[in-house]
Design a protein around this motif. Structure first.
Motif, mmCIF file in Angstrom:
data_model
loop_
_atom_site.group_PDB
_atom_site.id
_atom_site.type_symbol
_atom_site.label_atom_id
_atom_site.label_comp_id
_atom_site.label_asym_id
_atom_site.label_seq_id
_atom_site.Cartn_x
_atom_site.Cartn_y
_atom_site.Cartn_z
ATOM 1 N N ALA A 69 0.834 -1.198 0.000
ATOM 2 C CA ALA A 69 0.000 0.000 0.000
ATOM 3 C C ALA A 69 0.867 1.247 0.000
ATOM 4 O O ALA A 69 0.562 2.228 -0.688
ATOM 5 N N ALA A 70 1.968 1.213 0.751
ATOM 6 C CA ALA A 70 2.857 2.377 0.772
ATOM 7 C C ALA A 70 3.462 2.608 -0.601
ATOM 8 O O ALA A 70 3.470 3.742 -1.109
ATOM 9 N N ALA A 71 3.937 1.536 -1.233
ATOM 10 C CA ALA A 71 4.526 1.676 -2.561
ATOM 11 C C ALA A 71 3.498 2.206 -3.558
ATOM 12 O O ALA A 71 3.781 3.110 -4.357
ATOM 13 N N GLU A 72 2.281 1.656 -3.463
ATOM 14 C CA GLU A 72 1.217 2.077 -4.373
ATOM 15 C C GLU A 72 0.873 3.553 -4.163
ATOM 16 O O GLU A 72 0.684 4.295 -5.128
ATOM 17 N N ALA A 73 0.839 3.994 -2.919
ATOM 18 C CA ALA A 73 0.513 5.394 -2.649
ATOM 19 C C ALA A 73 1.577 6.305 -3.243
ATOM 20 O O ALA A 73 1.256 7.323 -3.860
ATOM 21 N N VAL A 74 2.850 5.925 -3.082
ATOM 22 C CA VAL A 74 3.933 6.775 -3.596
ATOM 23 C C VAL A 74 3.841 6.904 -5.110
ATOM 24 O O VAL A 74 3.829 8.011 -5.669
ATOM 25 N N VAL A 75 3.733 5.755 -5.803
ATOM 26 C CA VAL A 75 3.697 5.805 -7.263
ATOM 27 C C VAL A 75 2.432 6.510 -7.745
ATOM 28 O O VAL A 75 2.466 7.357 -8.656
ATOM 29 N N GLY A 76 1.293 6.207 -7.113
ATOM 30 C CA GLY A 76 0.035 6.808 -7.537
ATOM 31 C C GLY A 76 0.043 8.313 -7.374
ATOM 32 O O GLY A 76 -0.395 9.045 -8.264
ATOM 33 N N LEU A 77 0.576 8.797 -6.232
ATOM 34 C CA LEU A 77 0.602 10.246 -6.038
ATOM 35 C C LEU A 77 1.543 10.913 -7.027
ATOM 36 O O LEU A 77 1.269 12.017 -7.508
ATOM 37 N N ALA A 78 2.646 10.228 -7.367
ATOM 38 C CA ALA A 78 3.543 10.789 -8.387
ATOM 39 C C ALA A 78 2.824 10.903 -9.717
ATOM 40 O O ALA A 78 2.944 11.911 -10.422
ATOM 41 N N ILE A 79 2.030 9.873 -10.063
ATOM 42 C CA ILE A 79 1.278 9.928 -11.319
ATOM 43 C C ILE A 79 0.261 11.058 -11.271
ATOM 44 O O ILE A 79 0.077 11.801 -12.245
ATOM 45 N N ILE A 80 -0.396 11.234 -10.105
ATOM 46 C CA ILE A 80 -1.379 12.318 -9.987
ATOM 47 C C ILE A 80 -0.699 13.670 -10.194
ATOM 48 O O ILE A 80 -1.220 14.549 -10.883
ATOM 49 N N ILE A 81 0.504 13.836 -9.610
ATOM 50 C CA ILE A 81 1.221 15.101 -9.795
ATOM 51 C C ILE A 81 1.554 15.308 -11.262
ATOM 52 O O ILE A 81 1.402 16.412 -11.813
ATOM 53 N N ALA A 82 1.993 14.229 -11.944
ATOM 54 C CA ALA A 82 2.325 14.363 -13.367
ATOM 55 C C ALA A 82 1.099 14.746 -14.177
ATOM 56 O O ALA A 82 1.159 15.616 -15.053
ATOM 57 N N PHE A 84 -1.525 16.286 -13.053
ATOM 58 C CA PHE A 84 -1.904 17.650 -12.689
ATOM 59 C C PHE A 84 -1.066 18.670 -13.454
ATOM 60 O O PHE A 84 -1.555 19.717 -13.860
ATOM 61 N N ARG A 85 0.206 18.350 -13.673
ATOM 62 C CA ARG A 85 1.076 19.277 -14.414
ATOM 63 C C ARG A 85 0.601 19.453 -15.846
ATOM 64 O O ARG A 85 0.705 20.533 -16.406
ATOM 65 N N ASN A 86 0.117 18.363 -16.430
ATOM 66 C CA ASN A 86 -0.320 18.475 -17.825
ATOM 67 C C ASN A 86 -1.712 19.062 -17.950
ATOM 68 O O ASN A 86 -1.980 19.806 -18.873
ATOM 69 N N ASN A 87 -2.611 18.716 -17.020
ATOM 70 C CA ASN A 87 -4.014 19.090 -17.179
ATOM 71 C C ASN A 87 -4.464 20.207 -16.267
ATOM 72 O O ASN A 87 -5.545 20.725 -16.446
ATOM 73 N N LEU A 88 -3.662 20.504 -15.235
ATOM 74 C CA LEU A 88 -4.053 21.451 -14.198
ATOM 75 C C LEU A 88 -5.366 21.057 -13.530
ATOM 76 O O LEU A 88 -6.183 21.895 -13.194
ATOM 77 N N SER A 89 -5.586 19.758 -13.374
ATOM 78 C CA SER A 89 -6.792 19.288 -12.703
ATOM 79 C C SER A 89 -6.567 17.856 -12.245
ATOM 80 O O SER A 89 -5.808 17.116 -12.862
#
Lengths: 100, 173
Positions: A69-82, A84-89
């Motif tokens: 779960a910790a690994a999944e949270a880290v990777v998932g949040l990184a994907i969300i940040i990426a 967000f950078r492209n879509n601003l949402s």
């Protein structure tokens, strides 16, 4: 003394709430938190089976599920940040990268 | 005594989980999830799993939720508009699916309800660090080391994904 069925019922309710949350929310971060909720619900049933069967393996499994779960949270949040950078949402209805 | 503690913790856990999915402010959702995780740690204590209860608070409520809050604050996401402003087929489907899953779990619980075991006496004092570590570092040593590799790979992958800069493509000019 309460029986194992109470713990399993609690786990079932929490899991169901997690499923409903994933289906009705549109914020990607909240969807992630609902996934964590489902993982926790399963952990509760693992620990209760472990306690009621007298076998510690269930608790070891919870340990591993925590690490995953910790690994999944880290990777998932990184994907969300990426995203967000492209879509601003973080609204998943506005992300159409994998849509046809 | 135990049943009172269980009912209190269960009601808190369910209420905070419901509050989490129904709250439209993301920060409030995250804080409600912290309450949920702490009550689940209490449930672990009731089940004589002291080590897991501590790990739950340290790792989940401490580390993972701080990460979530950090991302929420970093992205400064706008609030979702009202959750139930208008009727959507999606909500109906979500609740139907929820009811189906819940009924399925309850049905499978009801089928085995006579043969469910009592809490076993040799588990009463074994939820400690010694007991968990003894099995973890012998029988599950390879899985434990694989977990270390998995976490390292996850951190490296997260860095790669989050640091990726969108390059301007040449052919767009």
């Amino acid at each position: 003394m309460i029986g194992i069925d109470w713990y399993l019922a609690l786990s079932a309710i929490l899991f169901t709430i997690g499923v409903i949350g994933v289906l009705i929310r549109r914020n990607a971060i909240v969807i992630f938190m609902c996934v964590e909720l489902m993982l926790n619900a399963v952990n509760v049933s693992l620990v209760s089976f472990s306690a009621f069967h007298g076998d510690i393996t269930g608790q070891i499994l919870v340990f591993f599920s925590l690490a995953v779960a910790a690994a999944e949270a880290v990777v998932g949040l990184a994907i969300i940040i990426a995203i967000f950078r492209n879509n601003l949402s973080v609204d998943i209805t506005k992300v159409n990268l994998l849509r046809w | 005594m135990e049943i009172y503690a269980f009912v209190l913790l269960a009601v808190l856990a369910i209420a905070s989980a419901l509050g989490m999915i129904l709250n439209k402010n993301t920060v409030n959702s995250a804080l409600l999830l912290v309450i949920n995780l702490v009550t689940i740690a209490g449930i672990y204590l009731l089940l004589q799993a002291q080590f897991l209860a501590l790990i739950q608070i340290l790792v989940y409520a401490g580390a993972i939720m701080v990460l979530f809050l950090f991302v929420i604050m970093l992205l400064n996401v706008e609030e979702e508009e009202k959750l139930f402003d208008k009727f959507r087929v999606k909500y109906l489907l979500a609740f139907l699916l929820g009811v189906v899953i819940f009924g399925q779990i309850l049905y499978s619980l009801g089928g085995v309800t006579d043969m469910l075991p009592e809490i076993s006496s040799d588990m009463l004092y074994v939820g400690t660090v010694e007991a968990v570590g003894e099995v973890l570092y012998t029988e599950f040593l390879y899985a434990f080391e694989l977990t270390a590799i998995l976490l390292t790979a996850a951190v490296v992958g997260a860095l790669m994904v989050a640091q990726y800069k969108v390059k301007k493509t040449e052919d767009s000019e």
